[in-house]
Design a protein around this motif. Structure first.
Motif, PDB file in Angstrom:
ATOM      1  N   THR A  63       0.626  -1.251  -0.294  1.00 23.72           N
ATOM      2  CA  THR A  63      -0.064   0.047   0.311  1.00 23.72           C
ATOM      3  C   THR A  63       1.093   1.106   0.260  1.00 23.72           C
ATOM      4  O   THR A  63       0.204   2.663  -0.610  1.00 23.72           O
ATOM      5  CB  THR A  63      -0.491   0.183   1.680  1.00 23.72           C
ATOM      6  N   SER A  64       2.155   1.006   0.962  1.00 18.76           N
ATOM      7  CA  SER A  64       2.480   1.773   0.455  1.00 18.76           C
ATOM      8  C   SER A  64       3.673   2.303  -0.691  1.00 18.76           C
ATOM      9  O   SER A  64       3.825   4.210  -1.401  1.00 18.76           O
ATOM     10  CB  SER A  64       4.258   2.548   1.544  1.00 18.76           C
ATOM     11  N   ILE A  65       3.526   1.904  -1.298  1.00 16.11           N
ATOM     12  CA  ILE A  65       4.592   2.027  -2.525  1.00 16.11           C
ATOM     13  C   ILE A  65       3.041   2.316  -3.436  1.00 16.11           C
ATOM     14  O   ILE A  65       3.108   3.351  -4.402  1.00 16.11           O
ATOM     15  CB  ILE A  65       4.925   0.569  -3.235  1.00 16.11           C
ATOM     16  N   LYS A  66       1.877   1.796  -3.591  1.00 18.66           N
ATOM     17  CA  LYS A  66       0.752   2.902  -4.631  1.00 18.66           C
ATOM     18  C   LYS A  66       0.281   3.852  -4.041  1.00 18.66           C
ATOM     19  O   LYS A  66       0.537   4.601  -4.717  1.00 18.66           O
ATOM     20  CB  LYS A  66      -0.073   1.877  -4.428  1.00 18.66           C
ATOM     21  N   ALA A  67       0.920   3.629  -2.478  1.00 16.57           N
ATOM     22  CA  ALA A  67       0.904   5.653  -2.048  1.00 16.57           C
ATOM     23  C   ALA A  67       1.233   6.278  -3.096  1.00 16.57           C
ATOM     24  O   ALA A  67       0.806   7.781  -2.979  1.00 16.57           O
ATOM     25  CB  ALA A  67       0.025   5.649  -0.923  1.00 16.57           C
ATOM     26  N   THR A  68       2.438   6.012  -2.611  1.00 13.21           N
ATOM     27  CA  THR A  68       3.699   6.512  -3.052  1.00 13.21           C
ATOM     28  C   THR A  68       3.438   7.508  -4.922  1.00 13.21           C
ATOM     29  O   THR A  68       3.535   8.486  -5.205  1.00 13.21           O
ATOM     30  CB  THR A  68       5.265   5.498  -2.653  1.00 13.21           C
ATOM     31  N   PHE A  69       3.236   6.408  -5.085  1.00 12.70           N
ATOM     32  CA  PHE A  69       2.902   6.137  -6.725  1.00 12.70           C
ATOM     33  C   PHE A  69       1.821   7.325  -6.715  1.00 12.70           C
ATOM     34  O   PHE A  69       1.648   8.328  -8.045  1.00 12.70           O
ATOM     35  CB  PHE A  69       3.026   4.992  -7.409  1.00 12.70           C
ATOM     36  N   THR A  70       0.527   7.228  -6.405  1.00 18.77           N
ATOM     37  CA  THR A  70      -0.503   8.546  -6.551  1.00 18.77           C
ATOM     38  C   THR A  70       0.307   9.435  -6.233  1.00 18.77           C
ATOM     39  O   THR A  70       0.130  10.209  -7.034  1.00 18.77           O
ATOM     40  CB  THR A  70      -1.567   7.692  -5.247  1.00 18.77           C
ATOM     41  N   ILE A  71       0.914   9.754  -5.027  1.00 17.70           N
ATOM     42  CA  ILE A  71       1.559  11.384  -4.689  1.00 17.70           C
ATOM     43  C   ILE A  71       2.388  11.847  -5.622  1.00 17.70           C
ATOM     44  O   ILE A  71       2.234  12.603  -6.268  1.00 17.70           O
ATOM     45  CB  ILE A  71       1.857  11.121  -3.292  1.00 17.70           C
ATOM     46  N   ALA A  72       3.092  11.332  -6.363  1.00 18.63           N
ATOM     47  CA  ALA A  72       4.318  11.060  -7.689  1.00 18.63           C
ATOM     48  C   ALA A  72       3.236  11.524  -8.349  1.00 18.63           C
ATOM     49  O   ALA A  72       3.392  13.194  -9.403  1.00 18.63           O
ATOM     50  CB  ALA A  72       4.782  10.338  -7.820  1.00 18.63           C
ATOM     51  N   ASP A  73       2.330  10.454  -9.088  1.00 19.20           N
ATOM     52  CA  ASP A  73       1.415  11.036 -10.668  1.00 19.20           C
ATOM     53  C   ASP A  73       0.744  12.866 -10.063  1.00 19.20           C
ATOM     54  O   ASP A  73       0.275  13.545 -10.909  1.00 19.20           O
ATOM     55  CB  ASP A  73       0.626  10.127 -10.822  1.00 19.20           C
ATOM     56  N   LEU A  74       0.397  13.176  -8.818  1.00 25.90           N
ATOM     57  CA  LEU A  74      -0.570  13.893  -8.275  1.00 25.90           C
ATOM     58  C   LEU A  74       0.621  15.056  -9.014  1.00 25.90           C
ATOM     59  O   LEU A  74      -0.301  16.040  -9.536  1.00 25.90           O
ATOM     60  CB  LEU A  74      -1.318  13.753  -7.709  1.00 25.90           C
ATOM     61  N   ILE A  75       1.069  15.262  -8.428  1.00 28.89           N
ATOM     62  CA  ILE A  75       2.829  16.594  -8.021  1.00 28.89           C
ATOM     63  C   ILE A  75       2.291  16.417  -9.373  1.00 28.89           C
ATOM     64  O   ILE A  75       3.114  17.678  -9.826  1.00 28.89           O
ATOM     65  CB  ILE A  75       3.961  15.925  -7.244  1.00 28.89           C
ATOM     66  N   SER A  76       2.811  14.802 -10.898  1.00 24.54           N
ATOM     67  CA  SER A  76       4.057  15.500 -11.764  1.00 24.54           C
ATOM     68  C   SER A  76       2.385  16.767 -12.975  1.00 24.54           C
ATOM     69  O   SER A  76       2.656  16.335 -13.710  1.00 24.54           O
ATOM     70  CB  SER A  76       4.286  14.395 -12.569  1.00 24.54           C
ATOM     71  N   ARG A  77       1.470  15.977 -12.096  1.00 23.36           N
ATOM     72  CA  ARG A  77       0.201  16.620 -13.631  1.00 23.36           C
ATOM     73  C   ARG A  77      -0.443  17.997 -12.948  1.00 23.36           C
ATOM     74  O   ARG A  77      -1.145  19.049 -13.472  1.00 23.36           O
ATOM     75  CB  ARG A  77      -1.110  15.878 -13.297  1.00 23.36           C
ATOM     76  N   GLN A  78       0.797  18.390 -11.929  1.00 27.76           N
ATOM     77  CA  GLN A  78       0.343  20.409 -11.624  1.00 27.76           C
ATOM     78  C   GLN A  78       0.834  21.056 -12.859  1.00 27.76           C
ATOM     79  O   GLN A  78       1.921  21.439 -12.831  1.00 27.76           O
ATOM     80  CB  GLN A  78       0.903  19.754  -9.697  1.00 27.76           C
TER      81      GLN A  78
END
Length: 184
Positions: A46-61
């Motif tokens: 879950t920590s890996i998936k959540a980290t990827f989610t945050i990274a994707d969110l930031i990269s779309r800003q």
């Protein structure tokens, strides 16, 4: 005397009780151990998936990311992982300049995590991808403390996740270290 010993060895009236006393602790240990290992795997995955989610969110800003945004994303990361205390995060934008060297554009750490500076970038430089000169990547690191429910073969752990992503819609993610949201 020989007949008494032979009769004793052939007697099976208490075999189930004796087997239960021997096998039950081993079955209990195996069940609890299985729970502990699968719970650790759940938190790690879950920590890996959540980290990827945050990274994707930031990269779309495309608009400015503020320090309070990253603090909120760290709280969101902790909510996504569930049942853990001690979730910290560091977000860093890294540029490969025209001379081919890596440089930190900006960095923000939550909790006790320090910012990443160009001077200490060498510690992670071997994990950075080959990039074209002038290209940027966003590095999201999460640090998740895991305390197992049962101390069976697993000690306290910290899961360190290292995720790199390119900015999606712009050449870079703009950043401002303001920690107070503007009033509406």
């Amino acid at each position: 005397m020989k007949r008494l010993i032979t009769n004793y060895l052939k007697d099976t009236t208490a075999a189930v009780s004796l087997e239960t006393v021997i096998v039950f602790p081993m079955l209990t240990w195996a069940w609890v151990g299985t729970f502990a290992f699968f719970d650790a795997y759940r938190v790690y995955n879950t920590s890996i998936k959540a980290t990827f989610t945050i990274a994707d969110l930031i990269s779309r800003q495309t608009s400015t990311v503020y320090g309070y945004d990253i603090e909120g994303m760290a709280a969101m990361l902790e909510s996504m992982i569930r049942d853990t205390d001690g979730v910290e995060m560091r977000v860093t934008q890294i540029l490969r300049d025209t001379s081919g060297d890596y440089r930190v554009d900006w960095s923000h750490g939550t909790g006790t995590q320090a910012q990443l500076y160009t001077a200490n970038l060498a510690a992670v430089e071997d994990r950075l991808p080959d990039m074209a000169n002038g290209e940027r990547v966003v590095l999201v690191e999460s640090f998740v403390d895991y305390d197992p429910a049962f101390n069976i073969a697993i000690n306290d752990l910290t899961f360190d996740n290292f995720t790199l992503t390119r900015p999606r819609y712009a050449g870079q993610v703009p950043y401002d270290d303001a920690m107070t949201p503007p009033s509406s």
